[in-house]
Design an enzyme around this catalytic site. Structure first.
Site, short mmCIF file in Angstrom:
data_model
loop_
_atom_site.label_atom_id
_atom_site.label_comp_id
_atom_site.label_asym_id
_atom_site.label_seq_id
_atom_site.Cartn_x
_atom_site.Cartn_y
_atom_site.Cartn_z
N HIS A 1 1.84 -3.23 18.24
CA HIS A 1 2.10 -2.62 19.68
C HIS A 1 3.29 -2.32 19.97
O HIS A 1 3.83 -1.24 20.48
CB HIS A 1 1.73 -3.66 20.67
CG HIS A 1 1.98 -3.21 22.12
ND1 HIS A 1 3.04 -3.75 22.97
CD2 HIS A 1 1.10 -2.75 22.96
CE1 HIS A 1 2.78 -3.27 23.95
NE2 HIS A 1 1.96 -2.65 24.03
N GLY B 1 13.89 5.85 -16.48
CA GLY B 1 14.03 4.51 -17.00
C GLY B 1 13.07 4.01 -17.88
O GLY B 1 12.86 3.05 -18.42
N SER C 1 -10.71 14.75 18.13
CA SER C 1 -9.18 14.30 17.84
C SER C 1 -9.31 13.06 17.04
O SER C 1 -9.78 12.06 17.26
CB SER C 1 -8.47 13.88 19.09
OG SER C 1 -7.14 13.45 18.66
N MET D 1 11.60 5.64 -20.60
CA MET D 1 11.79 5.97 -22.07
C MET D 1 13.30 5.69 -22.42
O MET D 1 13.98 5.68 -21.61
CB MET D 1 11.09 7.47 -22.28
CG MET D 1 9.66 7.13 -22.34
SD MET D 1 8.70 8.72 -22.08
CE MET D 1 9.56 9.58 -23.53
N ARG E 1 18.02 11.90 -26.32
CA ARG E 1 17.20 11.66 -24.98
C ARG E 1 15.71 11.91 -25.03
O ARG E 1 15.53 13.08 -25.67
CB ARG E 1 17.88 12.25 -23.71
CG ARG E 1 19.29 11.66 -23.61
CD ARG E 1 19.78 12.47 -22.39
NE ARG E 1 21.36 12.55 -22.43
CZ ARG E 1 22.00 11.49 -21.47
NH1 ARG E 1 21.58 10.99 -20.55
NH2 ARG E 1 23.40 11.56 -21.64
N TYR F 1 -4.45 21.55 15.63
CA TYR F 1 -2.91 20.68 16.21
C TYR F 1 -3.00 19.44 15.70
O TYR F 1 -4.02 18.82 15.34
CB TYR F 1 -3.04 20.76 17.86
CG TYR F 1 -3.73 19.85 18.35
CD1 TYR F 1 -3.72 18.46 18.49
CD2 TYR F 1 -5.12 20.33 18.84
CE1 TYR F 1 -4.45 17.71 19.22
CE2 TYR F 1 -6.15 19.40 19.24
CZ TYR F 1 -5.72 18.11 19.65
OH TYR F 1 -6.63 17.14 20.04
N CYS G 1 -4.49 12.43 16.36
CA CYS G 1 -3.59 11.96 17.45
C CYS G 1 -3.17 10.50 16.88
O CYS G 1 -2.47 9.59 17.63
CB CYS G 1 -4.18 11.90 18.66
SG CYS G 1 -5.63 10.91 18.93
#
Lengths: 923, 923
Positions: A462, A111, A811, A113, A102, A898, A878
């Site tokens: 929304h 996947g 913010s 090689m 391997r 924050y 925010c």
């Protein structure tokens, strides 16, 4: 040959408890090779083998795709040791050793090689395998699979050739499944496959196992520059010059009789975290038999009776592995003739609840520290602990899938109108609101509903944003959903109002009927865990909340303030929208007349000496003032009507957030969002406001915009209509004064939206400070407050040094900032963004995962320039990204004060912030 | 008193050819004081006086608004010398010296600070003035004006008090004009004004001229911190601590008899530049009489006969001033009793034609160098040389005004439909296209029209951009224009199709009827001048041109290549739009099926071993292929139909630009821009394409976008529909091969629009290179070409280092970049941008003048990162800013290789680039 490797070791063995390498040598041995060495050295029973290093890979290419002679010699020597360890001989006619070959690079390239199993088989050794296993069909099948695999991968024979021969034989036999082929059939296939190889390559299939081995090793090295691997590396930014290692490992078989078998196990229960061994076992079987599900496996405990020694050894190995890797493990093992072989161990996948329990238990068992425990839980896994789920045991009928826009599950009667949703909910029904897409006018219906389903819109539509804020499940953008006058059609079913569906917002599945749900249980471990989380993190976590209810929910989840309180949703509630619309209807006339009066006043000032002109201007002023009277009364009257309602909103929010800061964003959306659009709604509004339909229509038309996202919104509104800013600020400070008098600590932070230039902020700040002063002076109560801005335009970030001379906080509004930085409209990008992510043009949807390169660069520039101008500047985020773990980590790296996110993501953000702090401590 | 000024000179005299200061001392003497010193020292007859320095201003404030005693002493001493120089005495009863007291800061602050004239008047000196002037009315009027001015400015009496007394007296006398007041009336006003001052201030009006002088000096210093001045400085970013100087200058009078007079003159003709003295003269008059226009002035030459000595002196002074200031001058002079006094000289305002001629003449006269000449012409002034103008002598009726969107003038019959415009134009009529706003579908009508007028849209609306590109006048956003079924209404007139109007696109005026126009003449001086311009500049100037005609026009104006060739306009021409629409109609289905097939192919690859799944997938593939057949035929068929037409376009453009590079931008606008929108048009299209109306409607609806500016456009189209990119690239290279074979030098630069991530560019670049190779190989002709991108998104600039690994050139698309950086939609910003500029929130409309702080910062970052990654990167600009002088200068500062602008702005850009190079030489 390059000289510098002459003294270097080419082959690293891991045989019988001894390994040349160890787990940290991924550069040289690749990930797999390093892992095998680590397990072996830890004394675990791992099938023996050796790793040819990545350095050999370079020599291989430097030598013109030739395996250097010294490497081959070392490999053969190592193979001798493997033979000795397992008691089998490579190429032996009676007891042959088979090996797997391997690839294994530093980074996993799943996947990409090639792998060759059962190497060493030919007609001679196949006989030996029959003797070993006492299972001719197995041996023949292994042989034909080996030729097929080796033929395709090592010799480059097109895979279809073998497939065709296989299909032809099955057709001749009149069977459909490979499993129905007999040993004789398979023997026939071996011959056919060998013939195919000879025809395609011009040479017979290599008989000599050593020749097979040499060719397979070369094939693995060659596959490093195979197209798939190169493409994968380019997409994943893995350098080409790492090279791959080659792992040669002895094959072991669990189907050599009743003293053999195979199984899988978890060291702890992956669903609950309970600290007991948990697994399945199949005697006299290979791993693939377990996977195929033909035979029903036994509980692991069955092994205790049939092979008590092996079981005891396994328990001990499991415990040792858990201690070695310091985490719950997922194990694969094979017993070959009474000997236990560990084939794989890896950290066990687990549910969120199990993750928390395991982490806490490991600390209490003294295995890991609380800090490590904090790093052991995927932040997004906490979501499972906070929302109901569809009962995994329930029977379900899948109607369709949409985007998993807000997690959790809910069941209810479908309704297609927000008013109906509200009415039915008031009479105690559970309802699911189904809409083409939602707008702020649907808000009350969303409040009433258990969950929301929309046909259009993406993860930041929304519906999605509002639902996440409310912690309700939402599935958005379900393209197959058809809505018409009679109801909805989906998945071949037609549903009318009142029919039940169930939404799984975590996966995006829409299910038929009232499917049972299960509520997650939050145990004591969660409390303990989150205490460690809060000890570790450096950033504050706030919430985006527009209502007292949301604020309370968020606080119960640990929010330390509000980072974004949007005021526009408040404008839609109840009868307020009437006042808002009245204000908008006259706003154009009002503004025009105010501007005209300003101009006249300026002219009067300028022309003071010229009596004739003065008297003409004074006449004009009088006329304008007369004309202004009615619009001014209506405009200001509407704002006066809104003031007490806004004030009451803020009172509730300040009460809920006692002692924590509350950032309030002034009105942001363009005015047309508040207006009706259909002819019917327009007629109704005209009647209500005593206006002509034409007047309403023309105002609606005048406010319509080509690109509302880039239109007359944000602070541009407050600058055009300073009266709106005044009203909002008055409401904020009157509310603050009121609750402060009741002993509540109020810390308002007034946020001016969509600032692009410091002069905009300066103009709005002047109003805020003036009105705040007025209210405080009048009340005789002083409120500590800040004025700042949302940084949501590239220009704001680029000129942050100027803006920070006025702003006391930033913010980052990363939703809008992502839109403008990429030039992607959130509402429209659904037509190409999924394609971009699928084709790896972008690694992630930048509305979900913060784009560090572009948007993140603006965050960096903005923070750096802002803090340079004002060292005390408070900086937060925010946008939706404030609750996405990797984005939270980025904010930590930039030194934010924050993050703010929707209430239900607060625990996730707390954990993400803690992990970021542990991974990258700040100075 | 601050000690450090004790040794400093407080008062700088300029008296009788001697000056203590000079022109470079603006910091200390202010602009005006330095200028008076300079003129005096140059030997010019300037009324004598002195300047109190800005340093005194600081001492004045430091001393608590007190004039230091030493300053007052120096001032009085200087006043003695002024008296001696003019032969009058301050406060004298028979021959009084009067002075003016004016502020003068380093930077001009027009109207912001205060001036007092005729200081020194009281009842005694007024008698002296009557004797001097022999004009009692003049003296009485001067006296009442002095009290009024001094009362208001120095003593703070509200101006209305005086105005009221004046108006009352006029009412009593039954007269309307001040000029009708008699000497007696004015004497009465003097008494009334003195009474007003005493009543308002509690003190009599100061009689002592020295007291008047001291108070006036203090008032000027005080005015530095007056509200107007402070506001002005804040807006114009002038520091507060500069302070103002005070200039005290002897008054001179031109109305002291026939040996007196006043006049204005230009040293060269300001309209044509002809090098002859050019002016007007009024004997026995004051400057204000000239301005009031009551008496008709004589030509300056009249002075030659009445006062030949003075005339000769004036000619000599004019010549001397021109040589001293090295430019044509605008002079004000007064002759008092045969003595010439120069009151003001400044560089003369002039037309574009005059500017060029004067600059060239000054070089040829040896006064300035060619480099200085280049700096002497305002780039925007060249516009006048390139476009027809409304004949200044014509009688006009103004209908209204709009935005001056594209310069020049045109007259024609109004038409409201582009098809009608085309038809009438084909029959030889001149037409003006009048529309609410234009869209690409109006293009043929705009081609046919002499000029365009729109009711909506700004300076960068479609109409404006296209008109400027074609060099046609356009007036956009004329809000008062009402369009209805019968025609148009404007300025109280109703006009039907065929009625004539005239547009003045340079000023935005819309005139009634067929007003005569004048064509500018481009003289030999222009050629000479532009040769110097081209010698000086470092940047190349290219043009934005979409047609061979535009390309030829631009080349005639000196364009050195095409910086932006938009291909979308080509899609609208003639019958092509039918093919385009056919392609769009099937594009959705085509794309969906292609994606489904891709998925099946991927699944087949992955599941090769599983025969059952393979056959199901193969069946699905066959079904999809069958379904794809028709859409594929229609989609590819439409592109094949477009190919030869696109190729022909490029052939024409390459021919026109032989030897110069041509940057071709691939398709940019969202597909819905090509679709019809009204029900009628949709029905017509359905009939044409043999589709149901519903099918067309639903495709139109599916492509509609909330924010098309941020939607599915630019390279996002080419990625979704690689076939479109292939067709366009094939057309480009087939055209290139064709013209190259004819010996024409072709240098195509393929530009990928709206790239935000390098992977987008990489994907499109692969197609470009592949197709270009195919075409070149097939033809056996090699074409040198570049592949690059438009940098028009913030993210592109921020990740320019990555993008430049693929892009060989950057062209900054500053129109779109301004939209996304500011978050301003060009189409919508008209509702608030004018307000922003008016209120000085933004200094300029950023769509007109490049915003250096924000957008410019992205240009800087993009250029720097791009060049760091690829030092040979070619960098240019192709937004509207490429033809705006200050933006061109900014591009020079950033080291751009070229700017590109509309054909008619090429000479302006050349000049702007030259001036930038002369002002800031590059290393």
């Amino acid at each position: 040959m390059t000289p510098h490797v002459a003294s270097q070791k080419n082959v690293y063995r891991f045989i019988a408890g001894k390994a040349d390498g160890h787990g940290a040598m991924k550069d040289l041995l690749g990930g797999k090779g390093a892992g095998l060495a680590e397990m072996t050295a830890a004394g675990l029973p791992v099938p023996p083998g050796f790793t040819i290093t990545t350095a050999v890979c370079h020599r291989y290419y430097a030598a013109g795709n030739q395996l250097p002679a010294d490497v081959w010699e070392e490999s053969c020597a190592a193979l001798r040791e493997v033979e000795a360890a397992v008691g089998k001989t490579f190429g032996d006619a009676t007891n042959p050793l088979l090996v797997s070959v391997r690839s294994g690079a530093k980074f996993s390239m799943p996947g990409m090689m090639d792998t060759v199993l059962n190497l060493g088989l030919n007609h001679t050794t196949a006989q030996g395998l029959i003797q070993q296993t006492n299972n001719e069909r197995f041996a023949r099948d292994a042989h034909r699979r080996f030729i097929q695999m080796f033929g395709r991968i090592v010799l480059g024979v097109p895979g279809e050739r073998f497939d065709h021969a296989l299909e032809t034989l099955k057709a001749e036999r009149g069977i459909r499944q490979d499993i129905e082929l007999t040993a004789a059939d398979l023997q026939q296939l071996v011959a056919q496959f060998e013939a195919i190889v000879e025809r395609e390559t011009g040479n017979p299939f290599p008989y000599d196992p050593y020749e097979q081995l040499r060719l397979a090793i070369c094939a693995v090295f060659n596959s490093w520059y195979g197209k798939r691997a190169v493409d994968y590396r380019r997409l994943n930014k893995i350098p080409d010059d790492l090279g791959t290692a080659v792992n040669v490992v002895a094959m072991v078989f669990g189907n050599m009789g009743d003293d053999s078998g195979t199984g899988v196990a978890f060291t702890r229960n992956p669903s609950t975290g309970e600290p007991v061994l948990f697994g399945e076992y199949l005697p006299n079987a290979q791993g693939e038999d377990v996977v195929a599900g033909i035979r029903t496996p036994q509980k692991l405990e069955a092994l205790r009776e049939t092979m008590p020694d092996v079981y005891a050894q396994f328990c001990e190995v499991a415990a040792r592995l858990e201690r070695h890797y310091r985490d719950a493990q997922d194990l694969e093992f094979t017993i070959e003739r009474g000997k236990l072989w560990m084939l794989q161990t890896r950290n066990a996948k687990r549910t969120g609840a199990a993750a928390v329990k395991i982490a806490v238990d490991l600390v209490q068992e003294g295995i890991i520290s609380p800090e490590e425990a904090v790093l052991r839980v995927e932040p997004n896994h906490l979501d499972q602990l906070l929302h109901p789920m569809v009962d995994p045991k329930a029977d379900i009928t899948l109607l369709g899938k949409g985007l998993p826009a807000s997690p959790g599950a809910a069941a209810g009667a479908v309704v297609f109108d927000p008013d109906v949703a509200e009415k039915r909910a008031q009479s105690g029904e559970r309802v699911i609101l189904v809409r083409a897409e939602t707008s702020p006018e649907d808000f009350h219906g969303m409040v009433a509903a258990q969950g929301i389903l929309t046909a259009r819109g993406g993860l930041t539509s929304h519906a999605a944003v509002v639902a996440r804020g409310m912690g309700k499940p939402c599935i958005a953008g379900c393209g197959e959903l058809i809505l018409d006058a009679t109801g909805m059609r989906l998945g071949g079913q037609t549903l009318a109002e009142g029919d039940f569906i169930t939404l799984d917002g975590t996966t995006g599945r829409i299910l038929l009927g009232d499917v049972p749900l299960v509520s997650p249980e939050i145990g004591a471990e969660f409390e303990t865990f989150m205490r460690w989380v809060d000890d570790a993190r450096k950033m504050r976590v706030r919430t985006n909340a527009d209502t007292p209810h949301d604020a309370r929910v968020a606080r119960s989840f640990g929010a330390e303030g509000i980072g974004l309180c949007r005021t526009e949703h408040m404008f839609f509630e109840g009868e307020r929208i009437d006042s808002v619309r009245q204000m908008i209807m006259v706003s154009g006339t009002y503004q025009r007349l105010i501007a005209a009066l300003d101009k006249v006043a300026g002219d009067l000032e300028r022309l003071r000496g010229d009596a004739q002109k003065v008297s003409a201007l004074e006449a004009e002023r009088a006329a304008l003032e007369a004309e202004l009277e009615t619009p001014a009364r209506l405009f200001r009257g509407a704002l006066e009507a809104l003031l007490p309602m806004q004030r009451a909103d803020f009172v509730g929010i300040f009460e809920a957030m006692d002692g924590f800061p509350v950032t309030i964003r002034l009105l942001d959306p363009p005015l047309h969002e508040f207006l009706p659009h259909t002819d019917e709604e327009i007629a109704a509004l005209a009647a209500k406001l005593n206006l002509s339909v034409q007047d309403v229509q023309s105002r609606v038309a005048a406010l319509r915009e080509h690109n509302p996202m880039l239109g007359h919104r944000g602070c541009r509104l407050g600058i055009a209509y300073p009266e709106i800013t005044e009203m909002q600020v008055r409401a904020i400070f009157e509310a603050a004064v009121e609750v402060a008098r009741r002993g509540i600590t109020v810390l308002p932070e007034v946020m001016i939206p969509l600032v692009g230039d410091v002069n905009e902020l300066r103009a709005q700040e002047a109003i805020v400070r003036r009105v705040a002063d007025e209210v405080q002076q009048a009340a005789g109560v002083m409120i500590p407050y800040l004025v700042g801005t949302m940084i949501e335009l590239p220009r704001a970030a680029l000129t942050a040094d100027k803006i920070a001379t006025v702003a006391e906080f930033f913010s980052f509004g990363t939703n809008d900032l992502t839109q403008t930085t990429f030039g992607f409209s959130r509402d429209d990008a659904g037509t190409f963004l999924p394609m971009y992510v699928e084709r790896k043009i972008l690694a992630d949807d930048p509305f979900q995962v913060l784009d560090r390169e572009g948007v993140g660069e603006l965050l960096r520039i903005g923070t750096q320039k802002g803090r340079a101008a004002r060292p005390t500047l408070k900086v937060g985020i925010c946008g939706e990204h404030g609750g996405e773990p990797s984005s939270v980590a980025f904010c930590h790296e930039l030194g934010f004060d924050y993050v703010s996110c929707s209430p239900y993501r607060v625990p996730i953000a707390r954990l993400a912030a803690a992990q970021a702090a542990l991974r990258q401590p700040r100075a």
